[in-house]
Design a protein around this motif. Structure first.
Motif, PDB file in Angstrom:
ATOM      1  N   UNK A  14       0.871  -1.169   0.000  1.00 25.68           N
ATOM      2  CA  UNK A  14       0.000   0.000   0.000  1.00 25.68           C
ATOM      3  C   UNK A  14       0.909   1.220   0.000  1.00 25.68           C
ATOM      4  N   UNK A  15       0.731   2.087  -0.994  1.00 23.26           N
ATOM      5  CA  UNK A  15       1.564   3.279  -1.112  1.00 23.26           C
ATOM      6  C   UNK A  15       0.681   4.521  -1.023  1.00 23.26           C
ATOM      7  N   UNK A  20      -2.685   0.427  -4.196  1.00 26.00           N
ATOM      8  CA  UNK A  20      -2.198  -0.908  -3.842  1.00 26.00           C
ATOM      9  C   UNK A  20      -1.436  -1.462  -5.035  1.00 26.00           C
ATOM     10  N   UNK A  21      -0.186  -1.849  -4.789  1.00 30.53           N
ATOM     11  CA  UNK A  21       0.659  -2.450  -5.823  1.00 30.53           C
ATOM     12  C   UNK A  21       0.723  -3.951  -5.569  1.00 30.53           C
ATOM     13  N   UNK A  42       0.875  -4.956 -11.119  1.00 25.63           N
ATOM     14  CA  UNK A  42      -0.234  -4.085 -11.483  1.00 25.63           C
ATOM     15  C   UNK A  42      -0.619  -3.242 -10.271  1.00 25.63           C
ATOM     16  N   UNK A  43      -1.377  -2.198 -10.563  1.00 20.60           N
ATOM     17  CA  UNK A  43      -1.750  -1.221  -9.550  1.00 20.60           C
ATOM     18  C   UNK A  43      -3.268  -1.179  -9.429  1.00 20.60           C
ATOM     19  N   UNK A  44      -3.741  -1.073  -8.205  1.00 17.68           N
ATOM     20  CA  UNK A  44      -5.175  -0.944  -7.930  1.00 17.68           C
ATOM     21  C   UNK A  44      -5.405   0.381  -7.200  1.00 17.68           C
ATOM     22  N   UNK A  62      -9.716  -3.839   0.812  1.00 23.30           N
ATOM     23  CA  UNK A  62     -10.870  -3.459   1.628  1.00 23.30           C
ATOM     24  C   UNK A  62     -10.447  -2.919   2.990  1.00 23.30           C
ATOM     25  N   UNK A  63      -9.359  -3.431   3.534  1.00 27.46           N
ATOM     26  CA  UNK A  63      -8.854  -2.909   4.809  1.00 27.46           C
ATOM     27  C   UNK A  63      -8.217  -1.537   4.631  1.00 27.46           C
ATOM     28  N   UNK A  64      -7.525  -1.351   3.524  1.00 29.01           N
ATOM     29  CA  UNK A  64      -6.808  -0.093   3.291  1.00 29.01           C
ATOM     30  C   UNK A  64      -7.730   1.024   2.821  1.00 29.01           C
ATOM     31  N   UNK A  65      -8.756   0.676   2.075  1.00 23.92           N
ATOM     32  CA  UNK A  65      -9.619   1.685   1.452  1.00 23.92           C
ATOM     33  C   UNK A  65     -10.773   2.073   2.367  1.00 23.92           C
ATOM     34  N   UNK A  66     -10.427   2.747   3.432  1.00 25.39           N
ATOM     35  CA  UNK A  66     -11.438   3.269   4.347  1.00 25.39           C
ATOM     36  C   UNK A  66     -12.211   4.380   3.642  1.00 25.39           C
ATOM     37  N   UNK A  67     -13.353   4.775   4.174  1.00 27.42           N
ATOM     38  CA  UNK A  67     -14.072   5.903   3.574  1.00 27.42           C
ATOM     39  C   UNK A  67     -13.206   7.169   3.495  1.00 27.42           C
TER      40      UNK A  67
END
Length: 86
Positions: A14-15, A20-21, A42-44, A62-67
């Motif tokens: 996670x950058x 997310x790489x 790849x990158x998300x 899902x854990x990293x992408x908080x609101x």
């Protein structure tokens, strides 16, 4: 002389801005001994559909992408578009 191929996601990072790489490693072995490997990356981004990703990648996203992260990423995109307009 048996060749085998092993494919696995071996790195998830996670950058900045919640990006997310993901790195997938393909390893070739001959009779159990290492021959070579290659990588595909790849990158998300927080606004992407990740339903086609492996479950462990989805879990990390899902854990990293908080609101808050998603909102910051959307604000970043708006700012970048505004910077391009004359």
């Amino acid at each position: 002389m048996a060749l085998t191929e092993k494919i696995a996601i071996d790195r998830i990072e996670i950058v900045d801005m919640g990006i997310v790489q993901v790195r997938r490693c393909t390893t070739i072995e001959r009779d159990g001994k290492f021959v070579s490997n290659s990588f595909h990356r790849w990158v998300l981004k927080p606004d992407m559909d990740i339903s086609d990703q492996e479950q462990k990648v989805q879990d990390i996203c899902n854990a990293a992408w908080t609101p808050e992260v998603k909102a910051a990423y959307e604000a970043f995109k708006v700012e970048q578009v505004a910077r391009l307009k004359p």
